[in-house]
Write a protein that holds these residues in place. Structure first.
Motif, PDB file in Angstrom:
ATOM      1  N   VAL A 276      18.905  -5.863   8.218  1.00 20.14           N
ATOM      2  CA  VAL A 276      17.727  -6.290   7.449  1.00 20.14           C
ATOM      3  C   VAL A 276      16.491  -5.513   7.892  1.00 20.14           C
ATOM      4  O   VAL A 276      15.686  -5.072   7.055  1.00 20.14           O
ATOM      5  CB  VAL A 276      17.507  -7.804   7.612  1.00 20.14           C
ATOM      6  N   LEU A 277      16.338  -5.305   9.196  1.00 18.75           N
ATOM      7  CA  LEU A 277      15.174  -4.585   9.714  1.00 18.75           C
ATOM      8  C   LEU A 277      15.171  -3.140   9.222  1.00 18.75           C
ATOM      9  O   LEU A 277      14.130  -2.628   8.770  1.00 18.75           O
ATOM     10  CB  LEU A 277      15.173  -4.623  11.245  1.00 18.75           C
ATOM     11  N   VAL A 278      16.323  -2.487   9.293  1.00 20.00           N
ATOM     12  CA  VAL A 278      16.423  -1.098   8.833  1.00 20.00           C
ATOM     13  C   VAL A 278      16.135  -1.005   7.342  1.00 20.00           C
ATOM     14  O   VAL A 278      15.408  -0.109   6.881  1.00 20.00           O
ATOM     15  CB  VAL A 278      17.821  -0.524   9.154  1.00 20.00           C
ATOM     16  N   LEU A 279      16.683  -1.931   6.571  1.00 20.96           N
ATOM     17  CA  LEU A 279      16.448  -1.927   5.127  1.00 20.96           C
ATOM     18  C   LEU A 279      14.978  -2.174   4.801  1.00 20.96           C
ATOM     19  O   LEU A 279      14.411  -1.527   3.908  1.00 20.96           O
ATOM     20  CB  LEU A 279      17.317  -2.990   4.452  1.00 20.96           C
ATOM     21  N   ALA A 280      14.341  -3.117   5.516  1.00 27.40           N
ATOM     22  CA  ALA A 280      12.925  -3.408   5.262  1.00 27.40           C
ATOM     23  C   ALA A 280      12.055  -2.202   5.571  1.00 27.40           C
ATOM     24  O   ALA A 280      11.135  -1.861   4.802  1.00 27.40           O
ATOM     25  CB  ALA A 280      12.481  -4.611   6.093  1.00 27.40           C
ATOM     26  N   LEU A 281      12.341  -1.515   6.684  1.00 27.55           N
ATOM     27  CA  LEU A 281      11.576  -0.313   7.031  1.00 27.55           C
ATOM     28  C   LEU A 281      11.834   0.802   6.026  1.00 27.55           C
ATOM     29  O   LEU A 281      10.909   1.530   5.636  1.00 27.55           O
ATOM     30  CB  LEU A 281      11.941   0.149   8.446  1.00 27.55           C
ATOM     31  N   GLY A 282      13.091   0.927   5.603  1.00 27.70           N
ATOM     32  CA  GLY A 282      13.406   1.922   4.575  1.00 27.70           C
ATOM     33  C   GLY A 282      12.705   1.617   3.268  1.00 27.70           C
ATOM     34  O   GLY A 282      12.204   2.516   2.589  1.00 27.70           O
ATOM     35  N   GLY A 283      12.659   0.316   2.902  1.00 24.51           N
ATOM     36  CA  GLY A 283      11.948  -0.079   1.685  1.00 24.51           C
ATOM     37  C   GLY A 283      10.464   0.194   1.780  1.00 24.51           C
ATOM     38  O   GLY A 283       9.835   0.609   0.808  1.00 24.51           O
ATOM     39  N   LEU A 284       9.897  -0.033   2.978  1.00 21.36           N
ATOM     40  CA  LEU A 284       8.476   0.253   3.190  1.00 21.36           C
ATOM     41  C   LEU A 284       8.190   1.740   3.034  1.00 21.36           C
ATOM     42  O   LEU A 284       7.199   2.134   2.393  1.00 21.36           O
ATOM     43  CB  LEU A 284       8.061  -0.221   4.578  1.00 21.36           C
ATOM     44  N   LEU A 285       9.059   2.573   3.581  1.00 23.23           N
ATOM     45  CA  LEU A 285       8.890   4.025   3.470  1.00 23.23           C
ATOM     46  C   LEU A 285       9.012   4.463   2.016  1.00 23.23           C
ATOM     47  O   LEU A 285       8.198   5.257   1.519  1.00 23.23           O
ATOM     48  CB  LEU A 285       9.933   4.732   4.332  1.00 23.23           C
ATOM     49  N   LEU A 286      10.023   3.939   1.327  1.00 26.49           N
ATOM     50  CA  LEU A 286      10.200   4.287  -0.085  1.00 26.49           C
ATOM     51  C   LEU A 286       9.009   3.819  -0.907  1.00 26.49           C
ATOM     52  O   LEU A 286       8.521   4.545  -1.792  1.00 26.49           O
ATOM     53  CB  LEU A 286      11.491   3.667  -0.620  1.00 26.49           C
ATOM     54  N   GLY A 287       8.526   2.613  -0.630  1.00 28.59           N
ATOM     55  CA  GLY A 287       7.354   2.105  -1.352  1.00 28.59           C
ATOM     56  C   GLY A 287       6.133   2.969  -1.130  1.00 28.59           C
ATOM     57  O   GLY A 287       5.348   3.215  -2.063  1.00 28.59           O
ATOM     58  N   ALA A 288       5.958   3.472   0.106  1.00 26.11           N
ATOM     59  CA  ALA A 288       4.825   4.358   0.403  1.00 26.11           C
ATOM     60  C   ALA A 288       4.938   5.661  -0.381  1.00 26.11           C
ATOM     61  O   ALA A 288       3.943   6.171  -0.912  1.00 26.11           O
ATOM     62  CB  ALA A 288       4.774   4.645   1.908  1.00 26.11           C
ATOM     63  N   ILE A 289       6.157   6.193  -0.477  1.00 24.96           N
ATOM     64  CA  ILE A 289       6.360   7.435  -1.231  1.00 24.96           C
ATOM     65  C   ILE A 289       6.056   7.219  -2.706  1.00 24.96           C
ATOM     66  O   ILE A 289       5.375   8.036  -3.350  1.00 24.96           O
ATOM     67  CB  ILE A 289       7.811   7.936  -1.042  1.00 24.96           C
ATOM     68  N   ILE A 290       6.553   6.108  -3.255  1.00 22.60           N
ATOM     69  CA  ILE A 290       6.292   5.802  -4.667  1.00 22.60           C
ATOM     70  C   ILE A 290       4.797   5.648  -4.914  1.00 22.60           C
ATOM     71  O   ILE A 290       4.257   6.146  -5.916  1.00 22.60           O
ATOM     72  CB  ILE A 290       7.047   4.520  -5.083  1.00 22.60           C
ATOM     73  N   ALA A 291       4.098   4.967  -3.992  1.00 21.21           N
ATOM     74  CA  ALA A 291       2.656   4.776  -4.138  1.00 21.21           C
ATOM     75  C   ALA A 291       1.925   6.110  -4.143  1.00 21.21           C
ATOM     76  O   ALA A 291       0.985   6.324  -4.934  1.00 21.21           O
ATOM     77  CB  ALA A 291       2.131   3.885  -3.017  1.00 21.21           C
ATOM     78  N   GLN A 292       2.334   7.031  -3.259  1.00 25.08           N
ATOM     79  CA  GLN A 292       1.700   8.342  -3.206  1.00 25.08           C
ATOM     80  C   GLN A 292       1.956   9.126  -4.491  1.00 25.08           C
ATOM     81  O   GLN A 292       1.064   9.810  -5.001  1.00 25.08           O
ATOM     82  CB  GLN A 292       2.220   9.125  -1.998  1.00 25.08           C
ATOM     83  N   VAL A 293       3.171   9.024  -5.012  1.00 23.08           N
ATOM     84  CA  VAL A 293       3.496   9.719  -6.270  1.00 23.08           C
ATOM     85  C   VAL A 293       2.650   9.154  -7.417  1.00 23.08           C
ATOM     86  O   VAL A 293       2.117   9.904  -8.244  1.00 23.08           O
ATOM     87  CB  VAL A 293       4.996   9.578  -6.588  1.00 23.08           C
ATOM     88  N   ILE A 294       2.512   7.829  -7.459  1.00 20.81           N
ATOM     89  CA  ILE A 294       1.708   7.198  -8.512  1.00 20.81           C
ATOM     90  C   ILE A 294       0.245   7.612  -8.390  1.00 20.81           C
ATOM     91  O   ILE A 294      -0.410   7.955  -9.391  1.00 20.81           O
ATOM     92  CB  ILE A 294       1.848   5.667  -8.445  1.00 20.81           C
ATOM     93  N   ASN A 295      -0.284   7.605  -7.174  1.00 15.26           N
ATOM     94  CA  ASN A 295      -1.679   8.012  -6.963  1.00 15.26           C
ATOM     95  C   ASN A 295      -1.895   9.479  -7.343  1.00 15.26           C
ATOM     96  O   ASN A 295      -2.927   9.832  -7.926  1.00 15.26           O
ATOM     97  CB  ASN A 295      -2.077   7.786  -5.502  1.00 15.26           C
ATOM     98  N   LEU A 296      -0.921  10.310  -6.999  1.00 11.81           N
ATOM     99  CA  LEU A 296      -1.010  11.727  -7.365  1.00 11.81           C
ATOM    100  C   LEU A 296      -1.010  11.896  -8.880  1.00 11.81           C
ATOM    101  O   LEU A 296      -1.792  12.677  -9.440  1.00 11.81           O
ATOM    102  CB  LEU A 296       0.161  12.502  -6.753  1.00 11.81           C
ATOM    103  N   GLY A 297      -0.144  11.131  -9.554  1.00 11.14           N
ATOM    104  CA  GLY A 297      -0.106  11.191 -11.007  1.00 11.14           C
ATOM    105  C   GLY A 297      -1.410  10.738 -11.634  1.00 11.14           C
ATOM    106  O   GLY A 297      -1.888  11.328 -12.611  1.00 11.14           O
ATOM    107  N   LYS A 298      -1.999   9.682 -11.052  1.00 12.52           N
ATOM    108  CA  LYS A 298      -3.284   9.201 -11.575  1.00 12.52           C
ATOM    109  C   LYS A 298      -4.369  10.259 -11.437  1.00 12.52           C
ATOM    110  O   LYS A 298      -5.188  10.452 -12.341  1.00 12.52           O
ATOM    111  CB  LYS A 298      -3.705   7.929 -10.841  1.00 12.52           C
TER     112      LYS A 298
END
Length: 310
Positions: A276-298
């Protein structure tokens, strides 16, 4: 004519017997499905209470009812039938839709974590000009909308798992199981959520002088502990979004999650926690990448600010 009518009645009777025999499996299939989605149900229960924190206590049950009603509508009218249609015509599409929902959960979870840390660094002495002022009604509508969006992703995962459990069953069984799961899980989740958010009122009632001193003490303890409990539950809900989102994507990509648990196989609880800890950290990293991509697109597609002449 009479012979034909008797033959038709025999066919109808045989059809009824077959349908009854297949429906006998429904309780077993519902129980099996509920067990498989228990983790998502827990996550949904942990996520929802944070949407009523800070709002008028008199509106709490109304807000939960609004979310529950839309959740049931989504499951029974949209997601259940969609799972049946996709499962029949395009079963290969379902995993990709689930991964898209998982990515949204990771993004939403990252936004919550980012908001927690950014607030701790922002000055709070005076409001800035950029701060938006909204009415309680607008805030309530915003909270309900956010809760329904998150619930929609979790509900989609629940209904997809429910369909996978009964994919090989007759169509009647599939429909009955999906609808039963939709109703049962919605009532269970939001009934428990209502109990959580109204626990402080229950505590106040128990603390009245007309009750036994032990009951009063328990009531006061409930009242004192609920604010901290809700804050902790909010953190758990955010972590759950990251964990579930990452696990959905991992399953869709057929990643060997058992490798994470392998070194701790002798201690199941520790193995589960590490996964669960590894998955949560992986999800956090993926979420950060998605956020950066969205901000870049904006930034790329937003119109440049007009210059004002002085």
């Amino acid at each position: 004519m009479a012979t034909g009518l008797l033959a038709l009645l025999d066919d109808v009777a045989a059809l009824v017997k077959v349908s009854a025999a297949t429906l006998d499996d429904v309780p077993t299939q519902v129980a099996k499905t509920t067990g498989k989605v228990s983790g998502i149900v827990i996550d949904d229960t942990a996520v929802t209470p944070k949407y009523v924190v800070g709002l008028d206590p008199k509106r709490e049950l109304s807000i939960i009812y609004q979310i529950a009603k839309k959740s049931l509508i989504n499951k029974a009218i949209f997601l259940g039938p969609a799972a049946l249609v996709l499962g029949y015509f395009a079963p290969a599409v379902i995993p990709y839709l689930l991964m898209l929902g998982g990515a949204y959960l990771c993004f939403e979870g990252y936004e919550k974590v980012h908001s927690m840390f950014s607030k701790s660094h922002e000055p709070t002495d005076e409001p800035t000009e950029e701060m938006a002022v909204i009415t309680p009604e607008e805030l309530e509508k915003e909270r309900v909308g956010s809760a329904v969006r998150t619930d929609f992703i979790l509900s989609a995962e629940i209904m997809a798992i429910a369909y996978a459990t009964v994919a090989g069953s007759p169509l009647v069984n599939q429909i009955v199981v999906l609808m039963t799961v939709a109703v049962f899980i919605t009532i269970a989740v939001y009934g428990f959520v209502a109990l959580i958010v109204k626990a402080d009122d229950i505590g106040v009632h128990m603390a009245q002088d007309k009750f036994h001193p032990t009951t009063q003490k328990i009531g006061r303890g409930i009242v004192k502990s609920m604010p901290t409990f809700l804050v902790i539950l909010g953190y758990v809900g955010t972590a759950a979004m990251l964990w579930v989102g990452a696990e959905i994507i991992a399953h869709g990509l057929h990643l060997p999650l058992e490798v994470i648990e392998g070194p701790f196989a002798d201690i199941p609880a520790l193995a589960w926690f590490v996964k669960v800890l590894v998955l949560a950290l992986g999800g956090l990293l993926l979420g950060a990448i998605i956020a950066q991509v969205i901000n870049l697109g904006k930034r790329m597609f937003s119109k440049p600010a007009e210059k004002v002449a002085h």
